[in-house]
Design a protein around this motif. Sequence first.
Motif, PDB file in Angstrom:
ATOM      1  N   ALA A  17       0.851  -1.190   0.000  1.00  0.00           N
ATOM      2  CA  ALA A  17       0.000   0.000   0.000  1.00  0.00           C
ATOM      3  C   ALA A  17       0.887   1.240   0.000  1.00  0.00           C
ATOM      4  O   ALA A  17       1.937   1.274   0.641  1.00  0.00           O
ATOM      5  CB  ALA A  17      -0.903  -0.003   1.223  1.00  0.00           C
ATOM      6  N   CYS A  18       0.460   2.251  -0.729  1.00  0.00           N
ATOM      7  CA  CYS A  18       1.241   3.477  -0.793  1.00  0.00           C
ATOM      8  C   CYS A  18       1.059   4.286   0.501  1.00  0.00           C
ATOM      9  O   CYS A  18       0.145   4.016   1.280  1.00  0.00           O
ATOM     10  CB  CYS A  18       0.843   4.295  -2.018  1.00  0.00           C
ATOM     11  SG  CYS A  18      -0.840   4.892  -1.977  1.00  0.00           S
ATOM     12  N   ILE A  22      -1.859   4.100   3.612  1.00  0.00           N
ATOM     13  CA  ILE A  22      -1.490   3.794   4.992  1.00  0.00           C
ATOM     14  C   ILE A  22      -1.976   4.907   5.920  1.00  0.00           C
ATOM     15  O   ILE A  22      -2.540   4.645   6.984  1.00  0.00           O
ATOM     16  CB  ILE A  22       0.023   3.567   5.122  1.00  0.00           C
ATOM     17  CG1 ILE A  22       0.391   2.251   4.425  1.00  0.00           C
ATOM     18  CG2 ILE A  22       0.470   3.564   6.577  1.00  0.00           C
ATOM     19  CD1 ILE A  22       1.851   1.977   4.339  1.00  0.00           C
ATOM     20  N   ARG A  23      -1.790   6.144   5.495  1.00  0.00           N
ATOM     21  CA  ARG A  23      -2.241   7.275   6.325  1.00  0.00           C
ATOM     22  C   ARG A  23      -3.763   7.277   6.468  1.00  0.00           C
ATOM     23  O   ARG A  23      -4.295   7.491   7.553  1.00  0.00           O
ATOM     24  CB  ARG A  23      -1.769   8.592   5.712  1.00  0.00           C
ATOM     25  CG  ARG A  23      -2.121   9.793   6.563  1.00  0.00           C
ATOM     26  CD  ARG A  23      -1.434  11.047   6.021  1.00  0.00           C
ATOM     27  NE  ARG A  23      -1.644  12.154   6.926  1.00  0.00           N
ATOM     28  CZ  ARG A  23      -2.555  13.104   6.729  1.00  0.00           C
ATOM     29  NH1 ARG A  23      -3.324  13.074   5.674  1.00  0.00           N
ATOM     30  NH2 ARG A  23      -2.686  14.079   7.599  1.00  0.00           N
ATOM     31  N   ALA A  24      -4.476   7.026   5.384  1.00  0.00           N
ATOM     32  CA  ALA A  24      -5.940   6.992   5.437  1.00  0.00           C
ATOM     33  C   ALA A  24      -6.433   5.862   6.341  1.00  0.00           C
ATOM     34  O   ALA A  24      -7.375   6.045   7.123  1.00  0.00           O
ATOM     35  CB  ALA A  24      -6.513   6.839   4.032  1.00  0.00           C
ATOM     36  N   ALA A  25      -5.790   4.710   6.241  1.00  0.00           N
ATOM     37  CA  ALA A  25      -6.170   3.580   7.090  1.00  0.00           C
ATOM     38  C   ALA A  25      -5.915   3.910   8.553  1.00  0.00           C
ATOM     39  O   ALA A  25      -6.758   3.637   9.418  1.00  0.00           O
ATOM     40  CB  ALA A  25      -5.386   2.335   6.684  1.00  0.00           C
ATOM     41  N   TYR A  26      -4.766   4.508   8.840  1.00  0.00           N
ATOM     42  CA  TYR A  26      -4.431   4.885  10.212  1.00  0.00           C
ATOM     43  C   TYR A  26      -5.461   5.863  10.769  1.00  0.00           C
ATOM     44  O   TYR A  26      -5.973   5.684  11.871  1.00  0.00           O
ATOM     45  CB  TYR A  26      -3.034   5.503  10.272  1.00  0.00           C
ATOM     46  CG  TYR A  26      -2.775   6.226  11.569  1.00  0.00           C
ATOM     47  CD1 TYR A  26      -2.573   5.513  12.749  1.00  0.00           C
ATOM     48  CD2 TYR A  26      -2.769   7.611  11.632  1.00  0.00           C
ATOM     49  CE1 TYR A  26      -2.360   6.165  13.939  1.00  0.00           C
ATOM     50  CE2 TYR A  26      -2.559   8.265  12.823  1.00  0.00           C
ATOM     51  CZ  TYR A  26      -2.350   7.540  13.975  1.00  0.00           C
ATOM     52  OH  TYR A  26      -2.153   8.191  15.164  1.00  0.00           O
ATOM     53  N   GLN A  48      -5.436   0.872  20.330  1.00  0.00           N
ATOM     54  CA  GLN A  48      -4.954   2.170  19.845  1.00  0.00           C
ATOM     55  C   GLN A  48      -3.425   2.213  19.864  1.00  0.00           C
ATOM     56  O   GLN A  48      -2.800   2.735  18.942  1.00  0.00           O
ATOM     57  CB  GLN A  48      -5.518   3.313  20.686  1.00  0.00           C
ATOM     58  CG  GLN A  48      -5.168   4.685  20.187  1.00  0.00           C
ATOM     59  CD  GLN A  48      -5.834   5.026  18.876  1.00  0.00           C
ATOM     60  OE1 GLN A  48      -6.945   4.578  18.615  1.00  0.00           O
ATOM     61  NE2 GLN A  48      -5.179   5.806  18.049  1.00  0.00           N
ATOM     62  N   ALA A  49      -2.821   1.643  20.891  1.00  0.00           N
ATOM     63  CA  ALA A  49      -1.357   1.608  20.973  1.00  0.00           C
ATOM     64  C   ALA A  49      -0.772   0.792  19.819  1.00  0.00           C
ATOM     65  O   ALA A  49       0.246   1.171  19.227  1.00  0.00           O
ATOM     66  CB  ALA A  49      -0.916   1.040  22.311  1.00  0.00           C
ATOM     67  N   ARG A  50      -1.410  -0.339  19.476  1.00  0.00           N
ATOM     68  CA  ARG A  50      -0.931  -1.157  18.343  1.00  0.00           C
ATOM     69  C   ARG A  50      -1.083  -0.407  17.023  1.00  0.00           C
ATOM     70  O   ARG A  50      -0.198  -0.462  16.168  1.00  0.00           O
ATOM     71  CB  ARG A  50      -1.692  -2.480  18.280  1.00  0.00           C
ATOM     72  CG  ARG A  50      -1.252  -3.481  19.333  1.00  0.00           C
ATOM     73  CD  ARG A  50      -1.866  -4.821  19.052  1.00  0.00           C
ATOM     74  NE  ARG A  50      -3.303  -4.640  18.824  1.00  0.00           N
ATOM     75  CZ  ARG A  50      -4.263  -5.349  19.393  1.00  0.00           C
ATOM     76  NH1 ARG A  50      -3.963  -6.317  20.196  1.00  0.00           N
ATOM     77  NH2 ARG A  50      -5.529  -5.106  19.135  1.00  0.00           N
ATOM     78  N   ILE A  51      -2.202   0.294  16.854  1.00  0.00           N
ATOM     79  CA  ILE A  51      -2.426   1.074  15.637  1.00  0.00           C
ATOM     80  C   ILE A  51      -1.381   2.173  15.515  1.00  0.00           C
ATOM     81  O   ILE A  51      -0.798   2.382  14.446  1.00  0.00           O
ATOM     82  CB  ILE A  51      -3.858   1.660  15.626  1.00  0.00           C
ATOM     83  CG1 ILE A  51      -4.884   0.542  15.455  1.00  0.00           C
ATOM     84  CG2 ILE A  51      -4.018   2.706  14.534  1.00  0.00           C
ATOM     85  CD1 ILE A  51      -6.318   0.965  15.698  1.00  0.00           C
ATOM     86  N   VAL A  57       5.874   2.811  12.342  1.00  0.00           N
ATOM     87  CA  VAL A  57       6.842   2.024  11.570  1.00  0.00           C
ATOM     88  C   VAL A  57       6.569   2.137  10.068  1.00  0.00           C
ATOM     89  O   VAL A  57       7.480   2.383   9.277  1.00  0.00           O
ATOM     90  CB  VAL A  57       6.814   0.546  12.007  1.00  0.00           C
ATOM     91  CG1 VAL A  57       7.668  -0.318  11.087  1.00  0.00           C
ATOM     92  CG2 VAL A  57       7.297   0.411  13.441  1.00  0.00           C
ATOM     93  N   LEU A  58       5.310   1.988   9.658  1.00  0.00           N
ATOM     94  CA  LEU A  58       5.007   1.938   8.230  1.00  0.00           C
ATOM     95  C   LEU A  58       5.017   3.296   7.550  1.00  0.00           C
ATOM     96  O   LEU A  58       5.121   3.374   6.329  1.00  0.00           O
ATOM     97  CB  LEU A  58       3.651   1.252   8.009  1.00  0.00           C
ATOM     98  CG  LEU A  58       3.585  -0.205   8.463  1.00  0.00           C
ATOM     99  CD1 LEU A  58       2.210  -0.775   8.195  1.00  0.00           C
ATOM    100  CD2 LEU A  58       4.665  -1.043   7.810  1.00  0.00           C
ATOM    101  N   SER A  59       4.935   4.383   8.313  1.00  0.00           N
ATOM    102  CA  SER A  59       4.967   5.708   7.690  1.00  0.00           C
ATOM    103  C   SER A  59       6.386   6.210   7.438  1.00  0.00           C
ATOM    104  O   SER A  59       6.594   7.115   6.640  1.00  0.00           O
ATOM    105  CB  SER A  59       4.214   6.724   8.555  1.00  0.00           C
ATOM    106  OG  SER A  59       4.864   6.886   9.801  1.00  0.00           O
ATOM    107  N   ASP A  60       7.379   5.609   8.079  1.00  0.00           N
ATOM    108  CA  ASP A  60       8.775   5.993   7.874  1.00  0.00           C
ATOM    109  C   ASP A  60       9.391   5.032   6.849  1.00  0.00           C
ATOM    110  O   ASP A  60       9.451   3.830   7.099  1.00  0.00           O
ATOM    111  CB  ASP A  60       9.531   5.920   9.198  1.00  0.00           C
ATOM    112  CG  ASP A  60      10.996   6.276   9.052  1.00  0.00           C
ATOM    113  OD1 ASP A  60      11.315   7.175   8.243  1.00  0.00           O
ATOM    114  OD2 ASP A  60      11.827   5.659   9.750  1.00  0.00           O
TER     115      ASP A  60
END
Length: 110
Positions: A17-18, A22-26, A48-51, A57-60
């Motif tokens: 996923a681009c 990822i940002r929209a899902a978050y 919420q902590a897991r999200i 991790v996935l945004s960097d």
Amino acid sequence: MQGEATLYDTLEVSPRACPQVIRAAYRSLAQSHHPDKQAGSDAASERQARINHAYTVLSDPAQRQRYDQAIGVREGFAERRGATAGQAQGQCTGAARRQGLRPFAFRPLV
């Protein structure tokens, strides 16, 4: 799935996923699972902590690349939807849409 869920499973997105998806899902998951909406629930705080961790991790890009290598995501793997064999792999860009490709889209499970 056996074992522990991946960060991609936590955010309910594809491994390719681009960043926009990822940002929209978050944002969607963070809003729906926010502890303030479920007062007194320890499970909501933990979810919420897991999200938050998965998004961190996935945004960097550097952390995401290391994570992908750790879980064994193949380098050439891509989500292909609506593309013919001769077209490029789907991307979250306007150029991909103009070529007739549909990038992976986040759809929350409701």
